[in-house]
Design a protein around this motif. Sequence first.
Motif, PDB file in Angstrom:
ATOM      1  N   LEU A 281       0.825  -1.213   0.000  1.00  0.00           N
ATOM      2  CA  LEU A 281       0.000   0.000   0.000  1.00  0.00           C
ATOM      3  C   LEU A 281       0.857   1.261   0.000  1.00  0.00           C
ATOM      4  O   LEU A 281       0.448   2.296  -0.538  1.00  0.00           O
ATOM      5  CB  LEU A 281      -0.940  -0.017   1.200  1.00  0.00           C
ATOM      6  N   MET A 282       2.052   1.187   0.594  1.00  0.00           N
ATOM      7  CA  MET A 282       2.966   2.325   0.523  1.00  0.00           C
ATOM      8  C   MET A 282       3.385   2.587  -0.917  1.00  0.00           C
ATOM      9  O   MET A 282       3.420   3.734  -1.376  1.00  0.00           O
ATOM     10  CB  MET A 282       4.184   2.069   1.403  1.00  0.00           C
ATOM     11  N   GLY A 283       3.725   1.520  -1.640  1.00  0.00           N
ATOM     12  CA  GLY A 283       4.081   1.682  -3.042  1.00  0.00           C
ATOM     13  C   GLY A 283       2.927   2.237  -3.860  1.00  0.00           C
ATOM     14  O   GLY A 283       3.126   3.086  -4.750  1.00  0.00           O
ATOM     15  N   VAL A 284       1.717   1.796  -3.571  1.00  0.00           N
ATOM     16  CA  VAL A 284       0.520   2.300  -4.256  1.00  0.00           C
ATOM     17  C   VAL A 284       0.358   3.789  -3.991  1.00  0.00           C
ATOM     18  O   VAL A 284       0.068   4.584  -4.902  1.00  0.00           O
ATOM     19  CB  VAL A 284      -0.726   1.523  -3.785  1.00  0.00           C
ATOM     20  N   ALA A 285       0.532   4.187  -2.733  1.00  0.00           N
ATOM     21  CA  ALA A 285       0.347   5.590  -2.360  1.00  0.00           C
ATOM     22  C   ALA A 285       1.344   6.494  -3.074  1.00  0.00           C
ATOM     23  O   ALA A 285       0.985   7.589  -3.540  1.00  0.00           O
ATOM     24  CB  ALA A 285       0.486   5.738  -0.844  1.00  0.00           C
ATOM     25  N   VAL A 286       2.598   6.058  -3.174  1.00  0.00           N
ATOM     26  CA  VAL A 286       3.616   6.856  -3.865  1.00  0.00           C
ATOM     27  C   VAL A 286       3.257   6.999  -5.342  1.00  0.00           C
ATOM     28  O   VAL A 286       3.331   8.099  -5.914  1.00  0.00           O
ATOM     29  CB  VAL A 286       5.013   6.220  -3.707  1.00  0.00           C
ATOM     30  N   ALA A 287       2.857   5.902  -5.975  1.00  0.00           N
ATOM     31  CA  ALA A 287       2.496   5.956  -7.398  1.00  0.00           C
ATOM     32  C   ALA A 287       1.319   6.888  -7.631  1.00  0.00           C
ATOM     33  O   ALA A 287       1.309   7.660  -8.605  1.00  0.00           O
ATOM     34  CB  ALA A 287       2.171   4.547  -7.893  1.00  0.00           C
ATOM     35  N   GLN A 288       0.316   6.839  -6.761  1.00  0.00           N
ATOM     36  CA  GLN A 288      -0.849   7.719  -6.923  1.00  0.00           C
ATOM     37  C   GLN A 288      -0.449   9.185  -6.808  1.00  0.00           C
ATOM     38  O   GLN A 288      -0.862  10.026  -7.618  1.00  0.00           O
ATOM     39  CB  GLN A 288      -1.913   7.393  -5.877  1.00  0.00           C
TER      40      GLN A 288
ATOM     41  N   ILE B 169       3.287  -8.223 -13.836  1.00  0.00           N
ATOM     42  CA  ILE B 169       4.475  -7.391 -13.659  1.00  0.00           C
ATOM     43  C   ILE B 169       5.618  -8.221 -13.088  1.00  0.00           C
ATOM     44  O   ILE B 169       6.787  -7.989 -13.396  1.00  0.00           O
ATOM     45  CB  ILE B 169       4.153  -6.200 -12.738  1.00  0.00           C
ATOM     46  N   ALA B 170       5.284  -9.176 -12.236  1.00  0.00           N
ATOM     47  CA  ALA B 170       6.310 -10.020 -11.609  1.00  0.00           C
ATOM     48  C   ALA B 170       6.704 -11.163 -12.542  1.00  0.00           C
ATOM     49  O   ALA B 170       5.888 -11.648 -13.329  1.00  0.00           O
ATOM     50  CB  ALA B 170       5.788 -10.592 -10.294  1.00  0.00           C
ATOM     51  N   PRO B 171       7.944 -11.616 -12.459  1.00  0.00           N
ATOM     52  CA  PRO B 171       8.312 -12.846 -13.171  1.00  0.00           C
ATOM     53  C   PRO B 171       7.551 -14.020 -12.581  1.00  0.00           C
ATOM     54  O   PRO B 171       7.131 -13.989 -11.420  1.00  0.00           O
ATOM     55  CB  PRO B 171       9.813 -12.970 -12.897  1.00  0.00           C
ATOM     56  N   THR B 172       7.345 -15.053 -13.371  1.00  0.00           N
ATOM     57  CA  THR B 172       6.674 -16.239 -12.862  1.00  0.00           C
ATOM     58  C   THR B 172       7.642 -17.051 -11.991  1.00  0.00           C
ATOM     59  O   THR B 172       8.851 -16.812 -11.990  1.00  0.00           O
ATOM     60  CB  THR B 172       6.188 -17.133 -14.012  1.00  0.00           C
ATOM     61  N   THR B 173       7.083 -18.015 -11.291  1.00  0.00           N
ATOM     62  CA  THR B 173       7.919 -18.910 -10.496  1.00  0.00           C
ATOM     63  C   THR B 173       8.911 -19.652 -11.383  1.00  0.00           C
ATOM     64  O   THR B 173      10.071 -19.868 -11.005  1.00  0.00           O
ATOM     65  CB  THR B 173       7.034 -19.905  -9.732  1.00  0.00           C
ATOM     66  N   GLU B 174       8.465 -20.050 -12.568  1.00  0.00           N
ATOM     67  CA  GLU B 174       9.378 -20.713 -13.512  1.00  0.00           C
ATOM     68  C   GLU B 174      10.525 -19.786 -13.882  1.00  0.00           C
ATOM     69  O   GLU B 174      11.682 -20.207 -13.958  1.00  0.00           O
ATOM     70  CB  GLU B 174       8.620 -21.139 -14.769  1.00  0.00           C
ATOM     71  N   ASP B 175      10.214 -18.500 -14.080  1.00  0.00           N
ATOM     72  CA  ASP B 175      11.261 -17.526 -14.394  1.00  0.00           C
ATOM     73  C   ASP B 175      12.255 -17.407 -13.244  1.00  0.00           C
ATOM     74  O   ASP B 175      13.470 -17.317 -13.453  1.00  0.00           O
ATOM     75  CB  ASP B 175      10.651 -16.159 -14.680  1.00  0.00           C
ATOM     76  N   GLU B 176      11.732 -17.373 -12.011  1.00  0.00           N
ATOM     77  CA  GLU B 176      12.614 -17.269 -10.843  1.00  0.00           C
ATOM     78  C   GLU B 176      13.517 -18.504 -10.727  1.00  0.00           C
ATOM     79  O   GLU B 176      14.715 -18.390 -10.435  1.00  0.00           O
ATOM     80  CB  GLU B 176      11.789 -17.114  -9.579  1.00  0.00           C
ATOM     81  N   ALA B 177      12.921 -19.678 -10.935  1.00  0.00           N
ATOM     82  CA  ALA B 177      13.710 -20.913 -10.859  1.00  0.00           C
ATOM     83  C   ALA B 177      14.770 -20.937 -11.955  1.00  0.00           C
ATOM     84  O   ALA B 177      15.914 -21.366 -11.716  1.00  0.00           O
ATOM     85  CB  ALA B 177      12.785 -22.123 -10.972  1.00  0.00           C
TER      86      ALA B 177
ATOM     87  N   ASP C 249       5.440  -0.464  -9.237  1.00  0.00           N
ATOM     88  CA  ASP C 249       5.535  -0.783 -10.664  1.00  0.00           C
ATOM     89  C   ASP C 249       4.192  -1.198 -11.245  1.00  0.00           C
ATOM     90  O   ASP C 249       3.855  -0.831 -12.380  1.00  0.00           O
ATOM     91  CB  ASP C 249       6.565  -1.899 -10.881  1.00  0.00           C
ATOM     92  N   ALA C 250       3.423  -1.983 -10.505  1.00  0.00           N
ATOM     93  CA  ALA C 250       2.113  -2.410 -10.988  1.00  0.00           C
ATOM     94  C   ALA C 250       1.210  -1.206 -11.232  1.00  0.00           C
ATOM     95  O   ALA C 250       0.503  -1.124 -12.247  1.00  0.00           O
ATOM     96  CB  ALA C 250       1.467  -3.368  -9.989  1.00  0.00           C
ATOM     97  N   MET C 251       1.241  -0.263 -10.295  1.00  0.00           N
ATOM     98  CA  MET C 251       0.412   0.936 -10.450  1.00  0.00           C
ATOM     99  C   MET C 251       0.910   1.814 -11.594  1.00  0.00           C
ATOM    100  O   MET C 251       0.111   2.305 -12.406  1.00  0.00           O
ATOM    101  CB  MET C 251       0.412   1.724  -9.145  1.00  0.00           C
TER     102      MET C 251
END
Length: 531
Positions: free
Chosen positions: A142-149, A249-257, A445-447
């Motif tokens: 929510l902090m990241g959301v607030a900054v983006a807004q 926005i996030a890499p998938t678990t397969e990407d992380e692995a 980033d998502a916002m």
Amino acid sequence: MLEPLARRFGGIVTVRSTQRPGRLRRWWGNRSRRVRKILVALLVFILVAALVAISITIWINRTYCDYPDLKRAEGPCVGISDGTDSQVFGPGAANALRVIGEENTRLANEHPAEPTVSVAYVVPLPPPGVDDSYAARLAGDLMGVAVAQRQANRTNTAGGRPLIRVLVVNVGDSANPSAEPIARLIEMAHAEFAKHHLMAVAVTGKSLRPLTALIETMVTAEIPVVISHLTADQLLPAPATPNTSLARIAPTTEDEAAAAAAYLRSSSKRALIVQNTDPDDRYSLSLGAAFRARYVDAGHAVVEPDETYNGQRNPVGAMKGIVLNICQQRPDVVFFAGRAPELAALASALPTRPCLDLPVRVVTGDDGAQFVAMLAGGVPELRRGMEANASVEFTALAHPEAWGKAPWAFTAGSTEYLTGRCAECFPTLFPNQTLDDSYAIMAYDAMMATIGGIRSPYGEVRSPRDLIGQFKLMHGAGLVAGASGWISLTSTGSAVNKAVAILRAAPDGRTQFVQLSSPSGTPCTPGMPGC
């Protein structure tokens, strides 16, 4: 017999009881008058306090969640809030919700005639005592959301209009979320769009089937859904199609692995997989399968058999046996395909192993951030485990040290409002808060990606359906500069070759940035083929 005699002789007969007073009466009678007054006053105080507590509880149950689209649940309220009352989702989220509420109120009071759209952000806050460290990290979202807004509405760095109103949605714990807020969001985006102008819904949480089922409901309803922190390879029952409304926005678990495998190839040859077999935990299942597929080649092997456990069935007992098998197999690295609580059980068991001479190097996925939070909490068993010739490394969706140590993977503008000292910047709005666990960064980033799509330079975006079309342009010339790395989306909504940070945990819970990796080993940047 005595009463008739008394009447006959006109006198009064005093009857003395032959029973001895009770202990309580004797005790009370032996107290001085001053002591008795004090005791009575104390009793009255206790009764009044109890009545006040009961009254407050009744008031909370009746009025605390007495807002449209909110209902009382175990712990914080569940439902949709514009931040008007910053306390409705509990004290952990209160500060960020207050900042969002203040901005929403400012828009309504100072810009009532300006074009304004809404973006909802879903946070599955668990009840108090269930997973408090995770709830604290969701407050970072929510902090990241607030900054983006604030950045979007008060600066010219993210386009101009429309203005962005944020709705925060608590559905409760990822393992048992409420479907009612999601049904309401669908109404606001479709039947009531003229009133609410809800353009998109961003979602954070764990990749558990109950929560992904709610995501499926929104995708089926053609709501633009932006995934900030869920990483399971397949969030929907069937593979996403080019018509999906999903943007990850996030890499998938397969990407992380794959990124972990790329990182480990230069320093290991034999890996042992410790696998959580819980069928409802898509994250763990995806992590183990993907690592096996991407690590094994002519020079690298997975030790057989895997060490398995079910996260729902006494993992503590299972880990005691697994550490014995680690001693027997003696792998170069242990790849842990499971959740932080089970990793904590493994770490706690490490000091009891008979092969203390063998360095045990454990590597895991992004749930390792929760393990680090447990370490930072000062649990002595975990610290002893980490000090028993063992180490833990994990993939992270983002980390602020990467900006200085791998600057080639970012633009200065993508991190400015997370590091600067402006009025709308993260350090100003949330002093003494950290970005290390990636939650605020990924939410930001998502916002910003969502807002960039809404304010597209390629044409006016008037509806959720228009925004889905903008997601399909986020690659090549439409590559999005993110604080977590460059964001390039496939037609099915997955991030392409997204940056993955490799972090090392210290026994005291601090983290050390090791390097950036990606599924190919090198993260996506402008001009790179496929990005």
